[in-house]
Design a protein around this motif. Structure first.
Motif, PDB file in Angstrom:
ATOM      1  N   SER A 107       2.738  -2.805  -3.596  1.00 18.46           N
ATOM      2  CA  SER A 107       3.119  -3.673  -4.707  1.00 18.46           C
ATOM      3  C   SER A 107       2.379  -5.010  -4.688  1.00 18.46           C
ATOM      4  O   SER A 107       2.444  -5.764  -5.656  1.00 18.46           O
ATOM      5  CB  SER A 107       4.624  -3.892  -4.725  1.00 18.46           C
ATOM      6  OG  SER A 107       5.036  -4.516  -3.541  1.00 18.46           O
ATOM      7  N   ASN A 108       1.662  -5.300  -3.615  1.00 20.00           N
ATOM      8  CA  ASN A 108       0.908  -6.554  -3.519  1.00 20.00           C
ATOM      9  C   ASN A 108      -0.511  -6.447  -4.071  1.00 20.00           C
ATOM     10  O   ASN A 108      -1.207  -7.460  -4.164  1.00 20.00           O
ATOM     11  CB  ASN A 108       0.805  -7.006  -2.059  1.00 20.00           C
ATOM     12  CG  ASN A 108       2.046  -7.748  -1.603  1.00 20.00           C
ATOM     13  OD1 ASN A 108       3.020  -7.876  -2.346  1.00 20.00           O
ATOM     14  ND2 ASN A 108       2.022  -8.223  -0.368  1.00 20.00           N
ATOM     15  N   SER A 150      -0.816  -6.361  -9.807  1.00 18.28           N
ATOM     16  CA  SER A 150       0.508  -6.232  -9.202  1.00 18.28           C
ATOM     17  C   SER A 150       1.594  -6.650 -10.189  1.00 18.28           C
ATOM     18  O   SER A 150       2.740  -6.228 -10.074  1.00 18.28           O
ATOM     19  CB  SER A 150       0.593  -7.068  -7.921  1.00 18.28           C
ATOM     20  OG  SER A 150       0.290  -8.422  -8.201  1.00 18.28           O
ATOM     21  N   SER A 161       1.479  -5.765 -13.280  1.00 16.33           N
ATOM     22  CA  SER A 161       1.417  -4.725 -14.320  1.00 16.33           C
ATOM     23  C   SER A 161       0.577  -5.104 -15.520  1.00 16.33           C
ATOM     24  O   SER A 161       0.771  -4.540 -16.610  1.00 16.33           O
ATOM     25  CB  SER A 161       2.841  -4.319 -14.779  1.00 16.33           C
ATOM     26  OG  SER A 161       3.548  -3.757 -13.695  1.00 16.33           O
ATOM     27  N   ASN A 219       5.994   1.310  -8.051  1.00 13.96           N
ATOM     28  CA  ASN A 219       6.068   0.714  -6.719  1.00 13.96           C
ATOM     29  C   ASN A 219       7.020   1.484  -5.804  1.00 13.96           C
ATOM     30  O   ASN A 219       6.833   1.514  -4.587  1.00 13.96           O
ATOM     31  CB  ASN A 219       6.495  -0.749  -6.815  1.00 13.96           C
ATOM     32  CG  ASN A 219       5.413  -1.627  -7.403  1.00 13.96           C
ATOM     33  OD1 ASN A 219       4.232  -1.299  -7.351  1.00 13.96           O
ATOM     34  ND2 ASN A 219       5.818  -2.747  -7.980  1.00 13.96           N
ATOM     35  N   ASN A 259       4.867   4.246  -4.558  1.00 14.82           N
ATOM     36  CA  ASN A 259       3.527   3.868  -4.093  1.00 14.82           C
ATOM     37  C   ASN A 259       2.450   4.704  -4.780  1.00 14.82           C
ATOM     38  O   ASN A 259       1.526   5.218  -4.133  1.00 14.82           O
ATOM     39  CB  ASN A 259       3.406   4.013  -2.572  1.00 14.82           C
ATOM     40  CG  ASN A 259       4.150   2.936  -1.821  1.00 14.82           C
ATOM     41  OD1 ASN A 259       4.759   2.045  -2.421  1.00 14.82           O
ATOM     42  ND2 ASN A 259       4.141   3.012  -0.505  1.00 14.82           N
TER      43      ASN A 259
END
Length: 114
Positions: free
Chosen positions: A30-31, A53, A55, A73, A76
């Motif tokens: 998510s980073n 990240s 979106s 997220n 993943n």
């Protein structure tokens, strides 16, 4: 270590759809911004779409309005929904962890015939 595994490629006809998936592991998904790139035979690698990240999505002009990049997220995973496919979309599609030392997946073949 970082792993990116693409799936979902295949052979379709003009105007059909495919959804590519890229399952990521080994980093805090998510980073990171993620991207899809493609390489047709005899051609250079080209950007298809990226997603930050937060979106925010960016697309190559050639796929705008037909392709959609998205991320999950919780899983993943980053996706590339490809609609109204054209023969010129035929290529190997790669998932990329964006950044100067980002990792690449092994690629998945997409073939579009008329």
């Amino acid at each position: 270590h970082v792993q990116l595994v693409e799936s979902g490629g295949g052979s379709v006809h003009t105007a059909e759809s495919l959804r590519l998936s890229c399952a990521a592991s080994g980093f805090f998904f998510s980073n990171y911004a993620m991207g899809w790139y493609r390489q047709a035979p005899g051609e250079q690698l080209e950007l298809v779409a990226t997603i930050t990240s937060g979106s925010f999505a960016n697309y190559a002009e050639s796929v705008k309005g037909r392709f959609t990049i998205s991320g999950d997220n919780a899983k993943n995973t980053v996706y590339l929904q490809m609609n109204r496919l054209k023969p010129e979309d035929t290529a190997v599609y790669y998932c990329h962890q964006e950044g100067p030392r980002g990792s690449w997946g092994q690629g998945t073949q997409v073939t579009v015939s008329s």
